[in-house]
Design a protein around this motif. Structure first.
Motif, short mmCIF file in Angstrom:
data_model
loop_
_atom_site.label_atom_id
_atom_site.label_comp_id
_atom_site.label_asym_id
_atom_site.label_seq_id
_atom_site.Cartn_x
_atom_site.Cartn_y
_atom_site.Cartn_z
N ARG A 33 19.59 21.64 18.24
CA ARG A 33 18.75 22.75 19.24
C ARG A 33 20.39 21.82 20.18
NH1 ARG A 33 13.16 22.87 17.79
NH2 ARG A 33 13.13 24.69 16.07
N LEU A 34 20.74 20.94 19.88
CA LEU A 34 20.94 20.13 21.42
C LEU A 34 22.89 20.65 21.62
CD1 LEU A 34 19.76 16.63 21.39
CD2 LEU A 34 18.91 18.10 22.88
N LYS A 46 1.60 20.80 15.53
CA LYS A 46 3.12 20.01 15.43
C LYS A 46 2.45 18.74 14.30
CE LYS A 46 5.54 20.32 18.76
NZ LYS A 46 6.69 21.25 18.67
N LYS A 56 13.53 16.63 10.89
CA LYS A 56 12.66 16.96 12.19
C LYS A 56 14.26 16.57 13.32
CE LYS A 56 8.35 17.07 11.75
NZ LYS A 56 6.85 15.77 11.87
N ILE A 57 14.81 15.18 13.91
CA ILE A 57 15.93 14.86 13.71
C ILE A 57 17.15 15.41 13.32
CG2 ILE A 57 18.13 13.09 14.33
CD1 ILE A 57 15.31 11.36 13.03
N HIS A 78 16.37 18.83 15.31
CA HIS A 78 16.43 18.31 16.92
C HIS A 78 18.56 18.08 17.21
CE1 HIS A 78 15.38 17.09 21.07
NE2 HIS A 78 15.85 16.10 20.32
#
Length: 109
Positions: A107-108, A60, A100-101, A104
């Protein structure tokens, strides 16, 4: 932070001769203000949950710095001066966070 002993309390102490004292007969112990926080962080890192989380650091945190250097041009700063270099680093970090947001959120669904 400095902690100073009271010479009146030390009069009857059997270890008085081993104590290091300053000129005014006070023992002075100096500790940096961050020592307590560093001790808490160290305890957390050495706990069972801290050890488990530390294994993922290379995936990470370290990965983020490596990507900054390789993919986003932070191996060498294009701008000169501390202020300009700081701006370049902050803009790059902001872009990485937005990426990154976005990943993310995708993916949701």
């Amino acid at each position: 932070r400095e902690y100073k002993s009271n010479p009146k309390q030390c009069v009857g102490c059997p270890l008085l001769k081993e104590c290091t004292r300053s000129k005014n007969h006070q023992k002075v112990v100096t500790r940096h203000v961050w020592v307590e926080h560093k001790e808490k962080v160290r305890e957390n890192r050495l706990s069972s949950s801290g050890k488990m989380l530390y294994k993922y650091r290379k995936e990470k945190v370290e990965r983020s710095f490596a990507d900054s250097k390789e993919l986003h041009g932070l191996r060498y700063c294009r701008l000169r001066g501390l202020h300009n270099a700081s701006e370049q680093v902050l803009l790059t970090a902001a872009c990485q966070n937005m990426k990154k947001i976005a990943i993310h959120l995708s993916r949701l669904g």
